[in-house]
Design a protein around this motif. Structure first.
Motif, short mmCIF file in Angstrom:
data_model
loop_
_atom_site.label_atom_id
_atom_site.label_comp_id
_atom_site.label_asym_id
_atom_site.label_seq_id
_atom_site.Cartn_x
_atom_site.Cartn_y
_atom_site.Cartn_z
N TRP A 1 0.87 -1.19 0.00
CA TRP A 1 0.00 0.00 0.00
C TRP A 1 0.90 1.23 0.00
CZ3 TRP A 1 -1.53 -4.43 2.55
CH2 TRP A 1 -2.78 -4.93 2.15
N HIS B 1 -6.00 0.84 -8.11
CA HIS B 1 -5.85 1.96 -7.16
C HIS B 1 -6.34 3.21 -7.89
CE1 HIS B 1 -3.21 -0.38 -4.40
NE2 HIS B 1 -2.81 -0.96 -5.53
N ASP C 1 -5.55 7.71 -2.35
CA ASP C 1 -6.04 6.62 -3.18
C ASP C 1 -7.57 6.72 -3.19
OD1 ASP C 1 -5.46 3.03 -3.30
OD2 ASP C 1 -6.75 4.36 -4.45
N GLN D 1 -9.60 4.50 -4.78
CA GLN D 1 -10.22 3.19 -4.96
C GLN D 1 -9.86 2.30 -3.77
OE1 GLN D 1 -12.27 1.98 -7.04
NE2 GLN D 1 -12.33 3.69 -8.47
N SER E 1 -8.49 -0.36 -1.79
CA SER E 1 -7.54 -1.37 -2.27
C SER E 1 -7.07 -2.29 -1.15
CB SER E 1 -6.34 -0.67 -2.91
OG SER E 1 -5.80 0.27 -2.01
N MET F 1 -2.87 4.95 2.19
CA MET F 1 -2.34 5.19 0.84
C MET F 1 -2.42 6.66 0.46
SD MET F 1 -2.84 2.18 -1.79
CE MET F 1 -1.65 3.10 -2.74
CU LIG Z 1 -4.56 1.58 -3.11
#
Ligand SMILES: [Cu+2]
Length: 308
Positions: free
Chosen positions: A160, A194, A229, A231, A233, A240
């Motif tokens: 990550w 991501h 980030d 999305q 993940s 992230m």
């Molecule tokens: Cu991610």
């Protein structure tokens, strides 16, 4: 005469409505984070346009309801049924045509601004020669037409963390961008999807494993921002994020020269959290994917290209 006054009143009301909804649309610029890119300005224009339209519709409808309540109230103690109006072709044409035109106008405006952004371009999406063609061929075709940019930075993302490779093979966990220069971000994801998202840039781009996706951005405002980030993940998704610095060109070059001498720090909060000893006697957390140790973008690229 009364009919004339009524029309005048309605015309006057529509004029006021236009002025007020335009004013509300102008306020919309202040509702968003600072505009840090040329692209953000265009996105905010679209947002302001949509807010003006929304304000016009809601104020128009509320105005009509208030007008009806004020001028068409049933006299006291009048409990008779209202006039059963049934079907009015003109009205039906009006309330069908108006939203149709409005939606087409919004769609055109949206597409127009998307074209102007020229960040990714439909080229990357519509270039599917034959649906059965393999991903690899498609991916190869797309990356052959990089968008014009003065600088290219490779972005490597995995579970990550983010890492970046600059010209001269300088690597870092931070994203540094020269101000007022179109920069192409060539993005690679290692295992899962991501999302590249900087609110002040008003740009959001999913990064799909096995695909080279480039995003062209023109930063216009010097400052420090946060890349998040967008999305989900996995377990350490919330970690992230990393810093983004938009700086004058000479300062950017200074940083590049300095970063070239410093090895990329192996910052990886996910690994730190994953490896920390359990605080309780028994295992409390769910099973999770072990975060991959921090690696240099070169190593990640080797992995990414190996997987694709
Ligand atoms: Cu991610």
């Amino acid at each position: 005469m009364v009919r004339f006054l009524e029309y005048l009143l309605i015309a006057g009301y529509i004029a006021v409505l236009l002025v007020v909804s335009h004013w509300i649309g102008q306020q919309a610029y202040s509702w968003m984070p600072a505009e840090a890119t040329a692209e953000a300005q265009k996105v905010d224009h679209l947002f302001s346009f949509l807010v003006s339209i929304g304000a016009f519709i809601i104020l128009g409808l509320v105005g009509m309801m208030v007008y009806s309540v004020l001028f068409f109230r049933a006299p006291t103690n009048d409990y008779s049924e209202g006039h059963p109006s049934r079907g009015d072709v003109r009205l039906e044409i009006l309330w069908t045509a108006t939203p149709t035109v409005l939606v087409l106008w919004i769609a055109f405006q949206g597409f127009n601004i998307y074209q102007q952004l020229n960040i990714l371009g439909l080229g990357q999406i519509v270039h599917l020669h034959a649906p059965l063609e393999s991903e690899r061929a498609y991916a190869a075709d797309v990356s052959d037409v990089p968008k014009p940019a003065a600088e290219t930075i490779d972005v490597f993302v995995k579970q990550w963390d983010w890492s970046f490779r600059y010209p001269n093979n300088v690597t870092s966990h931070e994203l540094h961008l020269p101000v007022n220069l179109r920069t192409r971000l060539n993005m690679h994801a290692q295992e899962v999807i991501h999302g590249f998202y900087v609110p002040e840039f008003r740009l959001k781009q999913d990064i799909v494993p096995g695909r080279n996706i480039d995003l062209v951005v023109t930063p216009t405002r010097v400052g420090k921002y946060k890349l998040k980030d967008s999305q989900f993940s996995g377990t350490y998704f919330s970690l992230m994020d990393t810093n983004v610095y938009v700086e004058p060109f000479d300062k950017y070059n200074q940083w590049l020269a300095q970063a070239a001498d410093e090895p990329m720090t192996a910052k990886n909060q996910a690994v730190t959290e994953y490896t920390q000893p359990a605080k309780t006697l028994f295992k409390t957390s769910w099973y999770t994917v072990a975060p991959a140790p921090s690696e240099s973008p070169v190593a990640i690229e080797r992995k990414v290209s190996h997987d694709t």
